[in-house]
Design an enzyme around this catalytic site. Structure first.
Site, mmCIF file in Angstrom:
data_model
loop_
_atom_site.group_PDB
_atom_site.id
_atom_site.type_symbol
_atom_site.label_atom_id
_atom_site.label_comp_id
_atom_site.label_asym_id
_atom_site.label_seq_id
_atom_site.Cartn_x
_atom_site.Cartn_y
_atom_site.Cartn_z
ATOM 1 N N ASP A 86 0.773 -1.188 0.197
ATOM 2 C CA ASP A 86 -0.226 0.094 0.190
ATOM 3 C C ASP A 86 0.629 1.236 -0.128
ATOM 4 O OD1 ASP A 86 -2.107 -2.016 0.179
ATOM 5 O OD2 ASP A 86 -2.799 -0.922 2.187
ATOM 6 N N HIS A 142 4.355 -7.700 -0.106
ATOM 7 C CA HIS A 142 4.195 -9.019 -0.586
ATOM 8 C C HIS A 142 4.770 -9.198 -1.983
ATOM 9 C CE1 HIS A 142 0.503 -9.672 2.278
ATOM 10 N NE2 HIS A 142 0.780 -8.385 2.440
ATOM 11 N N SER A 228 8.788 3.433 4.883
ATOM 12 C CA SER A 228 9.695 3.614 4.166
ATOM 13 C C SER A 228 9.256 3.353 2.605
ATOM 14 C CB SER A 228 10.573 2.074 4.342
ATOM 15 O OG SER A 228 12.059 2.555 3.850
#
Length: 272
Positions: A86, A142, A228
């Site tokens: 995200d 992911h 990050s």
């Protein structure tokens, strides 16, 4: 003058020990009382979290939370390159002869970003995304493709901020910060997932501190402790991006960024 002062302060605070102190506090039981305030301040969707707020014992446990099953469905196409995080897109475009241009006004080379890895030759004319995770975002990373882990590399470095200020005003942040790089081989090529550490990120960790030999598309790969950036690279000639994504757009885990495909020369050979 103010920018110079801020830059000097950032230079002085970019040492790993500063992030280590912050990380130690966030992992302590004392930090637990900050969780509700943190969630409200950043507008975090606590309804998506795997557990109720009161069940997280530290701020770091909440920050690295998992989501409820099904909250981030994967794009249906098996050939889709999935967003691994995200994030907000802070850099996007073709790689031109090993160069990544104009990420907040700065250019980068694959040589420096990938620490002179032999893999860099595969991406010289590929495509890149710079994906910034703010404190608001879900912080697990992911696999953008299903495939084999070809190699991983840890690159030691600083922990400059990777927010708008850091990318614009600190020199070459993406290639000076600590990085954890995963190369994944999928059915038609390779992708590089470059996880870039940042100020107040105490660590970048693989799930259970283990690198698997194989990942399914969308499987948990790693996570950040605090915000990050991920730089995602695709191999030359194996990818067509969506034409509606642009700088400043938000993407979510499992969303299709574009389509993977066979290299043109291979396709031509098949047709003959």
């Amino acid at each position: 003058m103010m920018k110079r002062i801020l830059r000097l302060f950032t230079e002085l605070s970019s040492r790993k020990w500063v992030s280590r102190i912050t990380g130690n506090f966030a992992s302590s039981k004392l930090s637990r009382r900050l969780i509700p305030t943190f969630a409200r301040t950043y507008g975090i969707r606590i309804d998506e979290a795997e557990k109720p707020l009161e069940q997280y014992e530290t701020l770091n446990a909440f920050f690295t939370r998992k989501l409820k099953p099904g909250v981030r469905p994967l794009a249906s196409s098996e050939q889709a390159l999935l967003s691994p995080v995200d994030a907000v897109i802070t850099g996007i475009g073709p790689i031109e002869d090993g160069q990544i241009f104009n990420v907040k006004g700065q250019d980068y080379t694959l040589d420096e970003l990938l620490n002179q890895s032999p893999h860099r030759q595969k991406y010289k004319h590929g495509y890149y995304y710079v994906l910034y995770l703010s404190p608001t975002d879900y912080h697990r990373i992911h696999a953008p493709v299903g495939g084999k882990t070809v190699e991983t590399e840890h690159v030691a470095g600083r922990v400059y901020p990777v927010n708008d200020f850091g990318l614009r005003h600190m020199p070459r942040v993406l290639s000076r910060n600590e990085r954890l790089i995963t190369y994944l081989r999928h059915t038609v090529g390779e992708v590089a997932v470059v996880k870039v550490g940042a100020l107040n990120v105490s660590s970048i960790r693989y799930v259970d501190d283990v690198t698997l030999p194989q990942y399914e598309r969308g499987q948990e790969l790693a996570y950040f402790e605090f915000g990050s950036t991920v730089v995602l690279l695709t191999e030359t000639g194996t990818y067509t991006p969506r034409d509606d994504l642009k700088l400043g757009d938000s993407v979510r885990v499992g969303e299709a960024l574009g389509e993977l495909h066979t290299k043109p020369e291979r396709a031509a050979t098949v047709r003959k």
